[in-house]
Design a protein around this motif. Structure first.
Motif, PDB file in Angstrom:
ATOM      1  N   ASN A  75       0.846  -1.187   0.000  1.00  0.00           N
ATOM      2  CA  ASN A  75       0.000   0.000   0.000  1.00  0.00           C
ATOM      3  C   ASN A  75       0.885   1.242   0.000  1.00  0.00           C
ATOM      4  OD1 ASN A  75      -1.615   2.255   0.987  1.00  0.00           O
ATOM      5  ND2 ASN A  75      -3.194   0.744   1.457  1.00  0.00           N
ATOM      6  N   LEU A  76       0.847   2.022  -1.100  1.00  0.00           N
ATOM      7  CA  LEU A  76       1.744   3.167  -1.246  1.00  0.00           C
ATOM      8  C   LEU A  76       1.499   4.228  -0.179  1.00  0.00           C
ATOM      9  CD1 LEU A  76       2.479   1.777  -3.903  1.00  0.00           C
ATOM     10  CD2 LEU A  76       2.414   4.009  -5.011  1.00  0.00           C
ATOM     11  N   HIS A  77       0.248   4.418   0.226  1.00  0.00           N
ATOM     12  CA  HIS A  77      -0.056   5.447   1.224  1.00  0.00           C
ATOM     13  C   HIS A  77       0.530   5.086   2.584  1.00  0.00           C
ATOM     14  CE1 HIS A  77      -2.597   7.633  -1.523  1.00  0.00           C
ATOM     15  NE2 HIS A  77      -3.306   6.544  -1.773  1.00  0.00           N
ATOM     16  N   GLN A  78       0.744   3.796   2.825  1.00  0.00           N
ATOM     17  CA  GLN A  78       1.301   3.363   4.104  1.00  0.00           C
ATOM     18  C   GLN A  78       2.824   3.246   4.062  1.00  0.00           C
ATOM     19  OE1 GLN A  78      -0.711  -0.294   5.095  1.00  0.00           O
ATOM     20  NE2 GLN A  78      -2.640   0.729   5.585  1.00  0.00           N
ATOM     21  N   GLY A  79       3.427   3.462   2.890  1.00  0.00           N
ATOM     22  CA  GLY A  79       4.882   3.435   2.813  1.00  0.00           C
ATOM     23  C   GLY A  79       5.482   2.366   1.926  1.00  0.00           C
ATOM     24  N   ALA A  80       4.649   1.658   1.157  1.00  0.00           N
ATOM     25  CA  ALA A  80       5.192   0.711   0.185  1.00  0.00           C
ATOM     26  C   ALA A  80       5.887   1.487  -0.938  1.00  0.00           C
ATOM     27  CB  ALA A  80       4.086  -0.166  -0.397  1.00  0.00           C
ATOM     28  N   ILE A  81       6.741   0.802  -1.678  1.00  0.00           N
ATOM     29  CA  ILE A  81       7.457   1.421  -2.794  1.00  0.00           C
ATOM     30  C   ILE A  81       6.690   1.166  -4.082  1.00  0.00           C
ATOM     31  CG2 ILE A  81       9.563   1.289  -4.199  1.00  0.00           C
ATOM     32  CD1 ILE A  81      11.071   0.631  -1.644  1.00  0.00           C
ATOM     33  N   GLY A  82       6.547   2.210  -4.887  1.00  0.00           N
ATOM     34  CA  GLY A  82       5.958   2.075  -6.204  1.00  0.00           C
ATOM     35  C   GLY A  82       7.043   2.174  -7.261  1.00  0.00           C
ATOM     36  N   VAL A  83       7.145   1.148  -8.087  1.00  0.00           N
ATOM     37  CA  VAL A  83       8.152   1.115  -9.149  1.00  0.00           C
ATOM     38  C   VAL A  83       7.439   1.207 -10.495  1.00  0.00           C
ATOM     39  CG1 VAL A  83      10.077  -0.165 -10.181  1.00  0.00           C
ATOM     40  CG2 VAL A  83       9.620  -0.371  -7.723  1.00  0.00           C
ATOM     41  N   GLY A  84       7.628   2.318 -11.193  1.00  0.00           N
ATOM     42  CA  GLY A  84       7.013   2.476 -12.498  1.00  0.00           C
ATOM     43  C   GLY A  84       7.546   1.456 -13.484  1.00  0.00           C
ATOM     44  N   LEU A  85       6.666   0.925 -14.333  1.00  0.00           N
ATOM     45  CA  LEU A  85       7.044  -0.105 -15.295  1.00  0.00           C
ATOM     46  C   LEU A  85       6.787   0.360 -16.720  1.00  0.00           C
ATOM     47  CD1 LEU A  85       5.495  -3.215 -13.492  1.00  0.00           C
ATOM     48  CD2 LEU A  85       7.909  -2.541 -13.507  1.00  0.00           C
ATOM     49  N   ASP A  86       7.742   0.107 -17.584  1.00  0.00           N
ATOM     50  CA  ASP A  86       7.578   0.411 -19.001  1.00  0.00           C
ATOM     51  C   ASP A  86       6.539  -0.543 -19.587  1.00  0.00           C
ATOM     52  OD1 ASP A  86       8.004   1.259 -21.650  1.00  0.00           O
ATOM     53  OD2 ASP A  86       9.541  -0.275 -21.954  1.00  0.00           O
ATOM     54  N   ILE A  87       5.469   0.008 -20.149  1.00  0.00           N
ATOM     55  CA  ILE A  87       4.401  -0.812 -20.723  1.00  0.00           C
ATOM     56  C   ILE A  87       4.938  -1.716 -21.836  1.00  0.00           C
ATOM     57  CG2 ILE A  87       2.347  -0.687 -22.213  1.00  0.00           C
ATOM     58  CD1 ILE A  87       1.518  -0.350 -19.439  1.00  0.00           C
ATOM     59  N   GLY A  88       5.928  -1.241 -22.550  1.00  0.00           N
ATOM     60  CA  GLY A  88       6.454  -2.010 -23.674  1.00  0.00           C
ATOM     61  C   GLY A  88       7.209  -3.256 -23.267  1.00  0.00           C
ATOM     62  N   THR A  89       7.940  -3.193 -22.140  1.00  0.00           N
ATOM     63  CA  THR A  89       8.842  -4.287 -21.789  1.00  0.00           C
ATOM     64  C   THR A  89       8.633  -4.882 -20.402  1.00  0.00           C
ATOM     65  OG1 THR A  89      10.485  -2.759 -20.867  1.00  0.00           O
ATOM     66  CG2 THR A  89      10.634  -3.242 -23.242  1.00  0.00           C
ATOM     67  N   GLY A  90       7.946  -4.171 -19.516  1.00  0.00           N
ATOM     68  CA  GLY A  90       7.808  -4.633 -18.140  1.00  0.00           C
ATOM     69  C   GLY A  90       9.035  -4.356 -17.301  1.00  0.00           C
ATOM     70  N   ARG A  91       9.917  -3.478 -17.768  1.00  0.00           N
ATOM     71  CA  ARG A  91      11.130  -3.127 -17.026  1.00  0.00           C
ATOM     72  C   ARG A  91      10.908  -1.861 -16.194  1.00  0.00           C
ATOM     73  NH1 ARG A  91      15.370  -6.205 -18.270  1.00  0.00           N
ATOM     74  NH2 ARG A  91      15.269  -7.463 -20.172  1.00  0.00           N
ATOM     75  N   SER A  92      11.649  -1.765 -15.091  1.00  0.00           N
ATOM     76  CA  SER A  92      11.475  -0.638 -14.177  1.00  0.00           C
ATOM     77  C   SER A  92      11.971   0.665 -14.786  1.00  0.00           C
ATOM     78  CB  SER A  92      12.204  -0.908 -12.857  1.00  0.00           C
ATOM     79  OG  SER A  92      13.573  -1.182 -13.083  1.00  0.00           O
ATOM     80  N   LEU A  93      11.260   1.746 -14.455  1.00  0.00           N
ATOM     81  CA  LEU A  93      11.581   3.079 -14.966  1.00  0.00           C
ATOM     82  C   LEU A  93      12.050   4.024 -13.867  1.00  0.00           C
ATOM     83  CD1 LEU A  93       8.399   3.621 -17.176  1.00  0.00           C
ATOM     84  CD2 LEU A  93      10.696   3.178 -18.042  1.00  0.00           C
ATOM     85  N   ASN A  94      11.390   3.920 -12.705  1.00  0.00           N
ATOM     86  CA  ASN A  94      11.512   4.943 -11.672  1.00  0.00           C
ATOM     87  C   ASN A  94      10.922   4.334 -10.408  1.00  0.00           C
ATOM     88  OD1 ASN A  94      11.884   7.767 -10.849  1.00  0.00           O
ATOM     89  ND2 ASN A  94       9.668   7.836 -10.681  1.00  0.00           N
ATOM     90  N   ALA A  95      11.327   4.787  -9.236  1.00  0.00           N
ATOM     91  CA  ALA A  95      10.761   4.257  -7.997  1.00  0.00           C
ATOM     92  C   ALA A  95      10.558   5.371  -6.992  1.00  0.00           C
ATOM     93  CB  ALA A  95      11.669   3.177  -7.409  1.00  0.00           C
ATOM     94  N   VAL A  96       9.455   5.280  -6.232  1.00  0.00           N
ATOM     95  CA  VAL A  96       9.158   6.292  -5.215  1.00  0.00           C
ATOM     96  C   VAL A  96       8.660   5.626  -3.945  1.00  0.00           C
ATOM     97  CG1 VAL A  96       8.589   8.116  -6.889  1.00  0.00           C
ATOM     98  CG2 VAL A  96       6.787   6.596  -6.059  1.00  0.00           C
ATOM     99  N   GLN A  97       8.901   6.296  -2.824  1.00  0.00           N
ATOM    100  CA  GLN A  97       8.302   5.944  -1.541  1.00  0.00           C
ATOM    101  C   GLN A  97       7.834   7.228  -0.898  1.00  0.00           C
ATOM    102  OE1 GLN A  97      10.823   4.500   1.670  1.00  0.00           O
ATOM    103  NE2 GLN A  97       9.204   3.147   2.431  1.00  0.00           N
ATOM    104  N   PHE A  98       6.575   7.272  -0.480  1.00  0.00           N
ATOM    105  CA  PHE A  98       5.968   8.507   0.022  1.00  0.00           C
ATOM    106  C   PHE A  98       6.150   9.634  -1.002  1.00  0.00           C
ATOM    107  CE2 PHE A  98       7.004   6.383   4.181  1.00  0.00           C
ATOM    108  CZ  PHE A  98       5.688   6.148   4.554  1.00  0.00           C
ATOM    109  N   ASN A  99       6.011   9.291  -2.291  1.00  0.00           N
ATOM    110  CA  ASN A  99       6.103  10.242  -3.409  1.00  0.00           C
ATOM    111  C   ASN A  99       7.491  10.868  -3.575  1.00  0.00           C
ATOM    112  OD1 ASN A  99       3.516   9.898  -4.398  1.00  0.00           O
ATOM    113  ND2 ASN A  99       2.643  11.525  -3.134  1.00  0.00           N
TER     114      ASN A  99
END
Length: 315
Positions: free
Chosen positions: A187-211
């Protein structure tokens, strides 16, 4: 998160909550279809007809007297998950990953007995975790065994993938990784990490925690770059099928990759949040408009997934 001017947000194509609610949720989601996604049991049943796998259903508890059967049902199980059918935000979900004699071991390592789990089932039926506090139903599912390539990046909890589907097209995706701060929940609001994924390949683009941008997982120190989701084309097609299953035009599809079964659906969300844009470092609006402007929409889930992989790759 540093302050960003409205003009800069517009330039990035960021979708705000008001526009999401009015231009996309209200416009493309029929309220009559909401019960299909607000109830996990109904979701499991409806998506099965469209070839979308979900964790195996072990038991449904609808009335108090049925709780007495839970102990014998779980006698030979080493792991399972108990969920409220109408719960939201991960509330009320208890995951058991093993046994220690007569005790059950939770994902956090805590040990609980059968009486504890039966009280939890009673609370679910009473509506303690449901939307609006309405009486609920408890479902018991088989335990997900996350793909080891992803599990190592998540602290205790199962990593999942959120894909935004618009008119049947995958438009944005992110991997969610549990942390100590999020109490093992994705859950991102509780402090999980969100890792953006490239739609084309499924590879990571960027990562954030608490924005805020992060490069390493705060608990295990692993680098969050160069992550890759296995079975990515299959996951996009599976998520796209949820459009036919529900008839909802704007939904969040939450998937996991099981070590044995491959991609499976966890749940659907008719009001997906907007933090996925921060995880990707780009806005949803340009992609949503691309789909709205299509002269000849694609009819099959596979065609829509293939179009998205080409149209939104590296954007």
């Amino acid at each position: 998160m540093p302050w960003i001017s409205p003009r800069a947000l517009n330039r990035l194509g960021m979708l705000n909550m008001n526009r999401r609610n009015v231009d996309y949720i209200a416009r493309y989601n029929e309220r009559s279809a909401y019960p299909l996604v607000d109830n996990k049991l109904k979701t499991k049943l409806v998506v099965a007809d469209y070839g979308v796998r979900t964790p195996k259903l072990l038991q449904v508890v609808t009335q108090q007297h049925e709780i007495s059967h839970f102990r014998e049902m779980a006698a030979d199980l080493s792991g399972f998950a108990i969920k409220p059918a109408k719960g939201s935000g991960g509330k009320g979900i208890t995951v058991i990953i093993g046994r220690d004699g007569e005790e059950y071991v939770k994902a956090s390592g805590a040990r609980v007995n059968s009486a504890y789990l039966q009280r939890h089932l009673t609370n679910i039926l009473a509506g303690l975790y449901s939307l609006g506090g309405a009486p609920d139903v408890a479902i018991v599912e088989s335990l997900i065994q996350p793909h080891p390539g992803l599990a190592r990046y998540s602290h205790q909890g199962v990593p999942d993938i959120r894909i935004i589907i618009f008119k049947g097209y995958p438009v944005m995706a992110m991997l969610r990784l549990a942390t100590t701060a999020s109490d093992g929940k994705a859950n991102l609001h509780q402090g999980a990490i969100g890792v953006g994924l490239d739609i084309g390949t499924g590879r990571s683009l960027n990562a954030v925690q608490f924005n805020r941008p992060v490069i390493l997982h705060p608990d295990n120190g692993l680098a969050l770059e160069n992550l890759h989701i296995a079975d990515w084309p299959e996951m996009l097609e599976m998520a796209a099928r949820c459009y036919e299953a529900t008839g909802l035009g704007y939904i969040g599809v939450d998937l996991v990759v099981d070590a044995q079964e491959g991609p499976m659906l966890l749940e659907l969300n008719a009001r997906p949040g907007l933090a996925i844009q921060m995880a990707n470092g780009r806005g949803l609006l340009p992609r949503l408009r691309t789909i709205e402007q299509l002269k000849r929409p694609h009819f099959s889930p596979r065609e829509r997934a293939d179009f998205a992989r080409e149209a939104f790759a590296n954007l």
